[in-house]
Design a protein around this motif. Structure first.
Motif, PDB file in Angstrom:
ATOM      1  N   ALA A  23       0.821  -1.209   0.000  1.00 37.07           N
ATOM      2  CA  ALA A  23       0.000   0.000   0.000  1.00 37.07           C
ATOM      3  C   ALA A  23       0.852   1.255   0.000  1.00 37.07           C
ATOM      4  O   ALA A  23       0.529   2.242  -0.656  1.00 37.07           O
ATOM      5  N   VAL A  24       1.961   1.227   0.744  1.00 38.38           N
ATOM      6  CA  VAL A  24       2.858   2.379   0.733  1.00 38.38           C
ATOM      7  C   VAL A  24       3.467   2.557  -0.651  1.00 38.38           C
ATOM      8  O   VAL A  24       3.690   3.679  -1.120  1.00 38.38           O
ATOM      9  N   ALA A  25       3.705   1.443  -1.347  1.00 39.59           N
ATOM     10  CA  ALA A  25       4.218   1.540  -2.720  1.00 39.59           C
ATOM     11  C   ALA A  25       3.231   2.274  -3.616  1.00 39.59           C
ATOM     12  O   ALA A  25       3.614   3.010  -4.524  1.00 39.59           O
ATOM     13  N   ILE A  26       1.938   2.089  -3.352  1.00 35.10           N
ATOM     14  CA  ILE A  26       0.923   2.803  -4.125  1.00 35.10           C
ATOM     15  C   ILE A  26       1.084   4.305  -3.947  1.00 35.10           C
ATOM     16  O   ILE A  26       0.957   5.086  -4.892  1.00 35.10           O
ATOM     17  N   VAL A  27       1.390   4.722  -2.715  1.00 29.88           N
ATOM     18  CA  VAL A  27       1.592   6.142  -2.460  1.00 29.88           C
ATOM     19  C   VAL A  27       2.738   6.682  -3.324  1.00 29.88           C
ATOM     20  O   VAL A  27       2.669   7.770  -3.876  1.00 29.88           O
ATOM     21  N   TYR A  28       3.802   5.895  -3.448  1.00 30.83           N
ATOM     22  CA  TYR A  28       4.925   6.323  -4.274  1.00 30.83           C
ATOM     23  C   TYR A  28       4.522   6.422  -5.737  1.00 30.83           C
ATOM     24  O   TYR A  28       4.967   7.321  -6.454  1.00 30.83           O
ATOM     25  N   VAL A  29       3.682   5.502  -6.206  1.00 31.01           N
ATOM     26  CA  VAL A  29       3.222   5.558  -7.593  1.00 31.01           C
ATOM     27  C   VAL A  29       2.553   6.888  -7.874  1.00 31.01           C
ATOM     28  O   VAL A  29       2.706   7.485  -8.935  1.00 31.01           O
ATOM     29  N   ALA A  30       1.816   7.398  -6.888  1.00 28.59           N
ATOM     30  CA  ALA A  30       1.091   8.650  -7.078  1.00 28.59           C
ATOM     31  C   ALA A  30       1.960   9.874  -6.823  1.00 28.59           C
ATOM     32  O   ALA A  30       1.485  11.000  -6.898  1.00 28.59           O
ATOM     33  N   GLY A  31       3.209   9.658  -6.462  1.00 29.07           N
ATOM     34  CA  GLY A  31       4.131  10.778  -6.289  1.00 29.07           C
ATOM     35  C   GLY A  31       4.007  11.475  -4.961  1.00 29.07           C
ATOM     36  O   GLY A  31       4.393  12.630  -4.811  1.00 29.07           O
ATOM     37  N   ASP A  32       3.478  10.781  -3.924  1.00 26.89           N
ATOM     38  CA  ASP A  32       3.293  11.408  -2.618  1.00 26.89           C
ATOM     39  C   ASP A  32       3.915  10.513  -1.571  1.00 26.89           C
ATOM     40  O   ASP A  32       3.475   9.395  -1.379  1.00 26.89           O
ATOM     41  N   ARG A  33       4.954  11.004  -0.893  1.00 27.11           N
ATOM     42  CA  ARG A  33       5.657  10.186   0.089  1.00 27.11           C
ATOM     43  C   ARG A  33       5.169  10.424   1.506  1.00 27.11           C
ATOM     44  O   ARG A  33       5.745   9.933   2.456  1.00 27.11           O
ATOM     45  N   SER A  34       4.106  11.176   1.689  1.00 28.06           N
ATOM     46  CA  SER A  34       3.650  11.492   3.042  1.00 28.06           C
ATOM     47  C   SER A  34       2.987  10.298   3.687  1.00 28.06           C
ATOM     48  O   SER A  34       2.510   9.390   3.032  1.00 28.06           O
ATOM     49  N   LEU A 325      -7.007   1.160  -7.640  1.00 28.80           N
ATOM     50  CA  LEU A 325      -5.682   1.614  -8.071  1.00 28.80           C
ATOM     51  C   LEU A 325      -4.871   0.523  -8.773  1.00 28.80           C
ATOM     52  O   LEU A 325      -3.721   0.759  -9.146  1.00 28.80           O
ATOM     53  N   ARG A 326      -5.483  -0.656  -8.975  1.00 27.94           N
ATOM     54  CA  ARG A 326      -4.731  -1.757  -9.549  1.00 27.94           C
ATOM     55  C   ARG A 326      -4.068  -1.427 -10.889  1.00 27.94           C
ATOM     56  O   ARG A 326      -2.919  -1.833 -11.131  1.00 27.94           O
ATOM     57  N   SER A 332       3.276  -0.169 -12.378  1.00 25.90           N
ATOM     58  CA  SER A 332       4.500   0.142 -11.649  1.00 25.90           C
ATOM     59  C   SER A 332       5.266  -1.121 -11.269  1.00 25.90           C
ATOM     60  O   SER A 332       6.482  -1.197 -11.411  1.00 25.90           O
ATOM     61  N   ASP A 333       4.535  -2.138 -10.750  1.00 21.61           N
ATOM     62  CA  ASP A 333       5.191  -3.361 -10.287  1.00 21.61           C
ATOM     63  C   ASP A 333       4.147  -4.471 -10.243  1.00 21.61           C
ATOM     64  O   ASP A 333       3.454  -4.660  -9.245  1.00 21.61           O
ATOM     65  N   LYS A 334       4.022  -5.210 -11.303  1.00 17.31           N
ATOM     66  CA  LYS A 334       2.986  -6.236 -11.421  1.00 17.31           C
ATOM     67  C   LYS A 334       3.175  -7.336 -10.376  1.00 17.31           C
ATOM     68  O   LYS A 334       2.207  -7.834  -9.792  1.00 17.31           O
ATOM     69  N   GLU A 338       0.436  -8.398  -7.495  1.00 12.45           N
ATOM     70  CA  GLU A 338      -0.063  -9.755  -7.302  1.00 12.45           C
ATOM     71  C   GLU A 338       0.161 -10.236  -5.868  1.00 12.45           C
ATOM     72  O   GLU A 338      -0.663 -10.959  -5.304  1.00 12.45           O
ATOM     73  N   LYS A 339       1.270  -9.811  -5.282  1.00 14.39           N
ATOM     74  CA  LYS A 339       1.564 -10.182  -3.894  1.00 14.39           C
ATOM     75  C   LYS A 339       0.558  -9.549  -2.936  1.00 14.39           C
ATOM     76  O   LYS A 339       0.117 -10.172  -1.967  1.00 14.39           O
ATOM     77  N   ILE A 340       0.191  -8.290  -3.215  1.00 16.19           N
ATOM     78  CA  ILE A 340      -0.824  -7.621  -2.391  1.00 16.19           C
ATOM     79  C   ILE A 340      -2.130  -8.392  -2.456  1.00 16.19           C
ATOM     80  O   ILE A 340      -2.763  -8.678  -1.428  1.00 16.19           O
ATOM     81  N   ASP A 341      -2.555  -8.764  -3.671  1.00 18.49           N
ATOM     82  CA  ASP A 341      -3.803  -9.501  -3.837  1.00 18.49           C
ATOM     83  C   ASP A 341      -3.753 -10.839  -3.110  1.00 18.49           C
ATOM     84  O   ASP A 341      -4.733 -11.250  -2.466  1.00 18.49           O
TER      85      ASP A 341
END
Length: 364
Positions: A23-34, A325-326, A332-334, A338-341
């Motif tokens: 989930a934190v990786a998703i934040v990076y995909v969107a360009g927000d590290r907060s 957000l899939r 970004s990282d398939k 898949e690991k998240i799912d």
């Protein structure tokens, strides 16, 4: 607690940690590290780095109570020096900018966030404690290059529809629960308590944006100076205390009516809300982190022990965000996607083992 339950706890935490990473990786995909965090006991090596601003929460206030930082990325190491679990929030009016919840006594949580120039309020432990102030001055990156939101337009629109639908369900469920309380039907009110909370737990990252309503609807006794005896201890958990700890509906009617009114107010506010991208994107991580870090101890539904209902709802709320957000995560990282799912499936399969035949959950 049985050995099976202990094995369940271990499996749940292990699976949750991987989902948090995803989930934190998703934040990076969107360009927000907060919104990233670390938790440690006071006196251990800081994970926020030497640049972290130290904030101590005592029984009565924050130390310091007034902070000034430049705009851009900021890191706060929040130390709990009181005798109860506390939270630390940065507020813009009644809107929560960022927060750390359920910081255990003697522990530190690190909050990394991105701040824009302005003056903000800070909550410092008990809701009755005076608020601190955070002044954010125009720093070197006062006007950072904004990440593109084009890819998020569709998912955010779908998430708004989801949140509105869940809020509508919350209003109906809370009204049915409150009406049973006001009618003095103790058994019915008890049976409706856990399911009435499900929609709130699914959309908690958005509901918590309104700090006043979140405090009124979902605060714990620990958030109030006189605990269960505090007049401002209201909402679901005040009613839970009366129904399950006191085994009565006597004196509960005013709290039930207020809960109904608060959920209606929440629905109206959410309809007019433009959900911040960070609340959606980081929401998946927030929901999982809360369960793994604090709710797993049973601290939330401490009188009814219906915590598994909340766990499942939190998981479902996080999973909905990840589903929306899939396309971004797969691009970004398939493999990580898949690991998240796979880990969501693991957690859902574990929770399913604790369901009763009627769909309810076993006591926690």
């Amino acid at each position: 607690m049985s050995r099976n339950a202990l094995r369940w706890l271990g499996a749940f935490i292990a699976a949750s940690i991987v989902i948090v990473i995803g989930a934190v990786a998703i934040v990076y995909v969107a360009g927000d590290r907060s919104g990233t965090q670390g938790t440690r006991q006071a006196g251990t090596a800081a994970d926020g780095g030497s640049e972290a601003i130290q904030v101590a929460i005592t029984a009565k206030a924050c130390e310091p109570n007034d902070l000034t930082v430049p705009s851009g990325e900021a890191s706060f190491a929040i130390i709990n020096k009181s005798q109860r679990a506390v939270e630390w929030e940065i507020l813009d009016g009644v809107m929560v900018v960022d927060e750390r919840e359920n910081i255990a006594p003697g522990f530190v949580q690190t909050l990394r966030t991105r701040l824009h120039p302005g003056k903000y309020a800070i909550t410092c432990g008990l809701l009755s404690n005076p608020r601190g102030t955070l002044t954010v001055t125009a720093g070197a990156d006062a006007a950072p290059a904004a990440p593109t939101l084009v890819d998020l337009i569709g998912p955010m629109a779908e998430y708004k529809i989801y949140v509105i639908g869940e809020t509508r369900s919350l209003v109906g469920a809370a009204a049915e629960f409150a009406d049973a309380v006001k009618a003095g039907d103790l058994d019915k009110a008890k049976s409706l308590y856990a399911p009435s909370r499900v929609s709130y737990e699914r959309i908690e990252p958005v509901a918590e944006l309104f700090s006043d309503l979140d405090a009124s609807i979902d605060s714990r006794a620990d958030d109030h100076e006189k605990a269960e005896e505090s007049e401002d201890f209201t909402g679901f958990h005040r009613l839970e205390y009366l129904l399950f700890a006191k085994n009565t509906t006597e004196g509960a009617a005013p709290f039930a009516e207020k809960l109904k009114a608060d959920t209606v107010d929440l629905e109206a506010r959410i309809k007019g809300l433009t959900i911040p991208a960070k609340a959606m994107i980081g929401g998946a991580a927030v929901l999982i982190e809360e369960v793994a870090a604090s709710k797993i101890s049973g601290e939330e539904d401490r009188y009814s022990h219906t915590d598994l209902w909340d766990f499942q709802a939190n998981i479902e709320g996080a999973q909905k965000i990840v589903e929306l957000l899939r396309p971004l995560t797969e691009r970004s990282d398939k493999t990580l996607s898949e690991k998240i799912d796979a880990n969501f499936k693991t957690v859902n399969d574990i929770l399913a083992k604790y369901r009763n035949a009627d769909g309810s959950f076993q006591t926690y």
